[in-house]
Design an enzyme around this catalytic site. Structure first.
Site, PDB file in Angstrom:
ATOM      1  N   LYS A 100      -1.004 -31.559  -7.532  1.00 32.51           N
ATOM      2  CA  LYS A 100      -0.461 -32.479  -6.534  1.00 32.51           C
ATOM      3  C   LYS A 100       0.927 -32.005  -6.088  1.00 32.51           C
ATOM      4  O   LYS A 100       1.556 -31.186  -6.739  1.00 32.51           O
ATOM      5  CB  LYS A 100      -0.397 -33.901  -7.100  1.00 32.51           C
ATOM      6  CG  LYS A 100       0.504 -34.060  -8.314  1.00 32.51           C
ATOM      7  CD  LYS A 100       0.475 -35.488  -8.829  1.00 32.51           C
ATOM      8  CE  LYS A 100       1.385 -35.647 -10.047  1.00 32.51           C
ATOM      9  NZ  LYS A 100       1.442 -37.040 -10.517  1.00 32.51           N
ATOM     10  N   TYR A 112      35.133 -29.556  -3.296  1.00 31.27           N
ATOM     11  CA  TYR A 112      35.381 -30.866  -2.721  1.00 31.27           C
ATOM     12  C   TYR A 112      35.765 -31.877  -3.794  1.00 31.27           C
ATOM     13  O   TYR A 112      35.256 -31.852  -4.918  1.00 31.27           O
ATOM     14  CB  TYR A 112      34.131 -31.372  -1.986  1.00 31.27           C
ATOM     15  CG  TYR A 112      33.822 -30.622  -0.716  1.00 31.27           C
ATOM     16  CD1 TYR A 112      34.705 -30.634   0.359  1.00 31.27           C
ATOM     17  CD2 TYR A 112      32.626 -29.921  -0.578  1.00 31.27           C
ATOM     18  CE1 TYR A 112      34.419 -29.955   1.535  1.00 31.27           C
ATOM     19  CE2 TYR A 112      32.320 -29.245   0.594  1.00 31.27           C
ATOM     20  CZ  TYR A 112      33.231 -29.260   1.647  1.00 31.27           C
ATOM     21  OH  TYR A 112      32.935 -28.580   2.804  1.00 31.27           O
TER      22      TYR A 112
END
Length: 360
Positions: free
Chosen positions: A35, A252
């Site tokens: 899947k 950051y």
């Protein structure tokens, strides 16, 4: 020249891991679970490794059709079943078996009037409380389905809630008591039960994450004594080097501050490539075969690593984000998720190379 990041898919590892599943459940047949496009690997890329499976299990009709078109002749099971009458026609055309977890799905098959019987796996809700008939309604559901035109063989199935963390006995006892004297093959075991709960093996096992080298529990130490191999390697390179003095920060939000003078490597990989943005400082990573750590915040296209353990590393040094040296489950655990998600989240912009070996 494109960025140096690459994902390497190793069908030989999938083939090996499938054999591990077969050895753990020698008296059961194996439904290989592919899947989510084979857990992000690409069904076409790993298809050649699945020839020894007795069947394939997945969710998506389009993926089922692709598997048939690749030449697969053995059973294919739709794990969530059909959703429309048109789905029933496709299941009939391509000889797909389907789960039935509610009366509406039985009614769809009945209304579609297939000319060839469709095999089904009747789903029991034995405690997971997602899909399936409850214990008190299961036998009546089996009787209705047995009397429905257009339905072929009926197998009995359920799904475990915590096979990766504890006992499955409570669900097994419910399943066995409810299905006593009901005819049909049984299917219960996912990867965790295939590995750790032989009582649950029954007629069919359904290995998923273990085929791709991941731990069903999400913890690499739980499979450290098993011979599973990583089927996906995410690799890049150092594209920049900075020397930071004590007190300087990187990235950051300035979340990492150097305590001493240190070299920092910049890696061509970020969250737009599928690396988890929330991976904190300390997430394991390998540079030139040496395990080190990420530092600072992951950005869209780059992340930064501590080069202290690898003083000879520089621009062009090979970096493994995950694979055999750095377990995907360890990266995921550090980021507060599981390896399943990282496999499935690999971004489309990352070039993929299928290799004949277990390493790039």
């Amino acid at each position: 020249m494109p960025r140096p990041i690459r994902a390497y898919i190793h069908p030989s590892a999938v083939r090996h891991n499938l054999e591990v599943a077969r050895q753990r459940a020698p008296n059961s047949r194996t439904l290989a679970v592919v899947k989510a496009n084979a857990y992000g690997h690409g069904i076409e890329r790993v298809y050649s490794a699945l020839k020894d499976a007795d069947g394939i299990a997945l969710l998506d009709l389009d993926e089922a059709v692709r598997v048939r078109q690749l030449g697969w002749k053995k059973p294919i099971l739709l794990l969530e079943g059909v959703f429309t009458r048109a789905d029933v026609s496709i299941a009939e055309e391509f000889s797909l078996a389907t789960a039935i977890h509610c009366d509406e799905q039985r009614e769809l098959i009945e209304a579609a009037k297939p000319t060839r019987p469709i095999d089904v796996f009747l789903k029991m809700n034995s405690g997971m409380n997602r899909l399936g008939f409850t214990l008190d309604k299961y036998r009546a559901a089996w009787e209705r389905i047995s009397a429905t035109d257009g339905i072929g063989k009926i197998a009995l199935m359920s799904h475990f809630a915590n096979a990766d963390q504890g006992s499955v006995d409570w669900q097994l006892e419910r399943f066995d008591e409810t299905t006593r004297d009901i005819r049909g093959e049984r299917s219960l075991a996912n990867s965790a039960a295939t590995l750790w709960h032989p009582r649950a093996h029954r007629d069919w096992v359904r290995p998923g994450i273990m085929l791709y080298g991941g731990s069903p529990s999400g913890l690499s130490q739980d499979v450290k004594d098993l011979p599973l191999r990583a089927s996906m390697t995410l690799q890049s390179e150092i594209i920049g080097v900075q020397t930071m003095s004590a007190g300087e920060t990187v990235g950051y939000a300035r979340t990492f501050q150097a305590g001493v003078t240190m070299r920092i490597g910049v890696v061509a990989c970020g969250y737009a490539d599928g690396y988890p943005r929330h991976a904190p400082t300390g997430t394991p990573i390998s540079v030139d075969g040496v395990t080190t750590r990420t530092v600072g915040r992951v950005s869209m296209d780059m992340l930064t690593v501590d080069l202290t353990p690898c003083p000879n590393a520089g621009i062009g040094s090979k970096v493994e984000l995950w694979g055999n040296a750095v377990k995907i489950d360890d990266v995921a655990s550090s980021a507060g998720t599981i390896g399943y998600e990282l496999m499935c989240a690999l971004a489309r912009r990352v070039p993929v190379v299928v290799t004949s070996r277990d390493t790039p």
